[in-house]
Design an enzyme around this catalytic site. Structure first.
Site, PDB file in Angstrom:
ATOM      1  N   ARG A 209      31.473  44.064  40.099  1.00 19.75           N
ATOM      2  CA  ARG A 209      30.197  43.745  39.468  1.00 19.75           C
ATOM      3  C   ARG A 209      30.341  43.794  37.943  1.00 19.75           C
ATOM      4  O   ARG A 209      31.078  44.635  37.407  1.00 19.75           O
ATOM      5  CB  ARG A 209      29.121  44.753  39.879  1.00 19.75           C
ATOM      6  CG  ARG A 209      28.580  44.543  41.286  1.00 19.75           C
ATOM      7  CD  ARG A 209      27.722  43.282  41.386  1.00 19.75           C
ATOM      8  NE  ARG A 209      27.171  43.077  42.714  1.00 19.75           N
ATOM      9  CZ  ARG A 209      27.720  42.355  43.684  1.00 19.75           C
ATOM     10  NH1 ARG A 209      28.885  41.760  43.486  1.00 19.75           N
ATOM     11  NH2 ARG A 209      27.119  42.208  44.847  1.00 19.75           N
TER      12      ARG A 209
ATOM     13  N   HIS B 273      32.318  34.319  39.149  1.00 15.23           N
ATOM     14  CA  HIS B 273      31.864  35.054  40.343  1.00 15.23           C
ATOM     15  C   HIS B 273      32.153  34.245  41.624  1.00 15.23           C
ATOM     16  O   HIS B 273      31.255  33.976  42.419  1.00 15.23           O
ATOM     17  CB  HIS B 273      30.361  35.392  40.241  1.00 15.23           C
ATOM     18  CG  HIS B 273      29.935  36.519  41.138  1.00 15.23           C
ATOM     19  ND1 HIS B 273      29.007  37.466  40.773  1.00 15.23           N
ATOM     20  CD2 HIS B 273      30.317  36.865  42.396  1.00 15.23           C
ATOM     21  CE1 HIS B 273      28.820  38.329  41.759  1.00 15.23           C
ATOM     22  NE2 HIS B 273      29.620  37.976  42.769  1.00 15.23           N
TER      23      HIS B 273
HETATM   24  P1  NDP Z   1      32.551  49.724  50.480  1.00 14.97           P
HETATM   25  O1  NDP Z   1      31.212  50.367  50.484  1.00 14.97           O
HETATM   26  O2  NDP Z   1      33.217  49.456  51.778  1.00 14.97           O
HETATM   27  O3  NDP Z   1      33.563  50.624  49.620  1.00 14.97           O
HETATM   28  C1  NDP Z   1      33.200  51.223  48.425  1.00 14.97           C
HETATM   29  C2  NDP Z   1      34.327  52.134  47.941  1.00 14.97           C
HETATM   30  O4  NDP Z   1      34.006  52.602  46.624  1.00 14.97           O
HETATM   31  C3  NDP Z   1      34.516  53.374  48.813  1.00 14.97           C
HETATM   32  O5  NDP Z   1      35.881  53.673  48.946  1.00 14.97           O
HETATM   33  C4  NDP Z   1      33.812  54.462  48.016  1.00 14.97           C
HETATM   34  O6  NDP Z   1      34.316  55.769  48.216  1.00 14.97           O
HETATM   35  C5  NDP Z   1      34.130  54.028  46.598  1.00 14.97           C
HETATM   36  N1  NDP Z   1      33.178  54.622  45.648  1.00 14.97           N
HETATM   37  C6  NDP Z   1      31.826  54.476  45.612  1.00 14.97           C
HETATM   38  N2  NDP Z   1      31.295  55.205  44.612  1.00 14.97           N
HETATM   39  C7  NDP Z   1      32.345  55.829  44.008  1.00 14.97           C
HETATM   40  C8  NDP Z   1      32.457  56.746  42.916  1.00 14.97           C
HETATM   41  N3  NDP Z   1      31.375  57.165  42.251  1.00 14.97           N
HETATM   42  N4  NDP Z   1      33.678  57.160  42.567  1.00 14.97           N
HETATM   43  C9  NDP Z   1      34.782  56.763  43.240  1.00 14.97           C
HETATM   44  N5  NDP Z   1      34.746  55.892  44.297  1.00 14.97           N
HETATM   45  C10 NDP Z   1      33.542  55.445  44.671  1.00 14.97           C
HETATM   46  O7  NDP Z   1      32.396  48.390  49.618  1.00 14.97           O
HETATM   47  P2  NDP Z   1      33.220  47.019  49.768  1.00 14.97           P
HETATM   48  O8  NDP Z   1      34.653  47.329  49.690  1.00 14.97           O
HETATM   49  O9  NDP Z   1      32.730  46.240  50.926  1.00 14.97           O
HETATM   50  O10 NDP Z   1      32.714  46.224  48.463  1.00 14.97           O
HETATM   51  C11 NDP Z   1      32.897  46.751  47.153  1.00 14.97           C
HETATM   52  C12 NDP Z   1      32.098  45.926  46.150  1.00 14.97           C
HETATM   53  O11 NDP Z   1      32.702  44.657  45.927  1.00 14.97           O
HETATM   54  C13 NDP Z   1      30.675  45.551  46.563  1.00 14.97           C
HETATM   55  O12 NDP Z   1      29.779  46.628  46.370  1.00 14.97           O
HETATM   56  C14 NDP Z   1      30.354  44.381  45.661  1.00 14.97           C
HETATM   57  O13 NDP Z   1      29.735  44.823  44.482  1.00 14.97           O
HETATM   58  C15 NDP Z   1      31.729  43.795  45.319  1.00 14.97           C
HETATM   59  N6  NDP Z   1      31.893  42.411  45.825  1.00 14.97           N
HETATM   60  C16 NDP Z   1      32.134  41.411  44.921  1.00 14.97           C
HETATM   61  C17 NDP Z   1      32.315  40.102  45.340  1.00 14.97           C
HETATM   62  C18 NDP Z   1      32.655  39.004  44.381  1.00 14.97           C
HETATM   63  O14 NDP Z   1      32.659  37.825  44.759  1.00 14.97           O
HETATM   64  N7  NDP Z   1      32.976  39.274  43.125  1.00 14.97           N
HETATM   65  C19 NDP Z   1      32.219  39.761  46.772  1.00 14.97           C
HETATM   66  C20 NDP Z   1      31.982  40.888  47.636  1.00 14.97           C
HETATM   67  C21 NDP Z   1      31.814  42.167  47.165  1.00 14.97           C
HETATM   68  P3  NDP Z   1      34.234  56.488  49.666  1.00 14.97           P
HETATM   69  O15 NDP Z   1      35.239  55.749  50.519  1.00 14.97           O
HETATM   70  O16 NDP Z   1      34.655  57.864  49.387  1.00 14.97           O
HETATM   71  O17 NDP Z   1      32.829  56.321  50.135  1.00 14.97           O
HETATM   72  C1  OXD Z   2      28.707  40.037  47.313  1.00 15.45           C
HETATM   73  C2  OXD Z   2      28.986  39.035  46.278  1.00 15.45           C
HETATM   74  O1  OXD Z   2      28.322  41.172  47.016  1.00 15.45           O
HETATM   75  O2  OXD Z   2      29.156  37.838  46.628  1.00 15.45           O
HETATM   76  O3  OXD Z   2      28.909  39.715  48.498  1.00 15.45           O
HETATM   77  O4  OXD Z   2      29.079  39.381  45.092  1.00 15.45           O
END
Ligand code: NDP
Ligand code: OXD
Length: 312
Positions: free
Chosen positions: A227, A275
């Site tokens: 993001r 994006h």
């Molecule tokens: P998940 O919820 O599966 O994973 C999130 C990870 O981040 C977990 O390992 C979590 O830790 C960790 N995390 C959260 N908060 C913290 C913190 N404060 N400190 C350290 N680690 C933290 O999310 P996804 O993998 O499915 O997706 C991640 C992000 O990717 C989405 O939220 C979205 O914003 C972005 N995205 C972007 C896209 C694009 O096109 N650019 C497309 C799709 C997604 P823990 O395992 O301990 O809970």
């Molecule tokens: C998502 C994205 O969060 O497309 O899936 O950014």
């Protein structure tokens, strides 16, 4: 009844496919003739402020996006579970982006492109993949998929998450107390975190200054595919100019679309994509969300429910 409220995507096409997959279950769009009180599920992407008005019978919200940061900020968010998109196709697309940019920076693309422009023949050998460490912030669905694809390429892998993770072949770090140690051994920093109050602005000058130096020619690199709110763009511009960073690959921005006035556009070692790292695919999305509705209607629990307390 399922109501679609999708902005910036082809809502009509999603509605048609979902109606076919769920028939005879009713599927409606805004503007159709229906009683809002009959809506049990609302499928959303960038919902308008009045999106949830009158939805008194709502059982769950379905998010087209994997990230729910914007949805959680909606001023009238109903108090029902939110199911986010989790999908192998989405993960593969994100990993494609991550692998492309990690390998590009590992092989010193910025350096050799500049050499070519200058007609300069310099035989500088990139470090071996095993000598190059890729540190992934966020070890959830997308982070774990990315490591599974980077591992066969031989990189030294590190992860940073909120809670500890034990993944074979990946050195795991967790929590604020291990953040600096994680950074200190990282050459290429990949961000796959959700945007929460804790992770906002995490890609800042202070963070960049803590990355490992001396391994990659030109300096350490960041890759942000999560993001725009994670990054401080003024800090990125400064770090790219003074050598704190060797390069940055950015798919997301503080303001999207990235304004034409942004200095990032003109920075040679800043690689901008609009994006597009990963998109929620219609075919797999229809299959995923229709299965969730069918199973929930049959009494099964919802899956991939967002924890509102954690913010992801
Ligand atoms: P998940 O919820 O599966 O994973 C999130 C990870 O981040 C977990 O390992 C979590 O830790 C960790 N995390 C959260 N908060 C913290 C913190 N404060 N400190 C350290 N680690 C933290 O999310 P996804 O993998 O499915 O997706 C991640 C992000 O990717 C989405 O939220 C979205 O914003 C972005 N995205 C972007 C896209 C694009 O096109 N650019 C497309 C799709 C997604 P823990 O395992 O301990 O809970
Ligand atoms: C998502 C994205 O969060 O497309 O899936 O950014």
């Amino acid at each position: 009844m399922l109501l679609l409220h999708l902005s910036d995507v082809n809502e009509a096409s999603w509605a048609e496919k979902l109606a076919a997959a769920l028939a005879p279950y009713p599927v409606v769009r805004r503007g159709d003739d229906f009683d809002p009180a009959d809506v049990r599920y609302v499928f959303v992407w960038k919902p308008k402020p009045d999106a949830f008005e009158g939805l008194t019978g709502l059982k769950a919200m379905l998010s087209l996006g994997a990230g729910v940061d914007a949805l959680l900020k909606h001023p009238s968010l109903p108090d029902v579970p939110i199911v986010r998109f989790v999908d192998a196709d989405l993960s593969q697309r994100m990993s494609d982006y991550v692998v492309a940019h990690v390998t590009m920076h590992h092989r010193l693309y910025t350096r050799f492109r500049a050499d070519q422009k200058a007609r300069r023949w310099t035989q500088l050998y990139p470090p071996a993949a095993s000598e190059t460490s890729v540190g992934i912030m966020g070890m959830g669905v997308l982070g774990q998929d990315a490591v599974s694809r980077l591992k066969p390429l031989g990189f030294a892998l590190r992860s940073w998450s909120r809670t500890p993770k034990a993944i074979e072949g990946v050195e795991g770090f967790a929590g604020d107390e291990q953040f600096d140690t994680f950074l200190a051994g990282t050459d290429i920093l990949v961000n796959l975190l959700p945007l929460t109050p804790e992770t906002t602005g995490i890609l800042n000058y202070d963070t960049f200054g803590k990355l490992r130096r001396g391994q990659l020619d030109g300096g350490p690199v960041i890759v942000n595919a999560a993001r725009g709110g994670h990054q401080r763009e003024a800090d990125i511009a400064r770090a790219l100019a003074d050598g704190t960073l060797g390069a940055a690959s950015l798919d997301v921005f503080e303001t999207e679309p990235l304004p034409a006035s942004s200095p990032l556009w003109d920075i040679e070692n800043c690689y901008i994509t609009p994006h597009i790292a990963a998109i929620s695919n219609e075919k797999s999305g229809v299959s995923y969300f229709s299965q969730i509705i069918r199973e929930h209607e049959a009494g099964k629990p919802l899956v991939n429910v967002v924890d509102r307390g954690r913010g992801y």
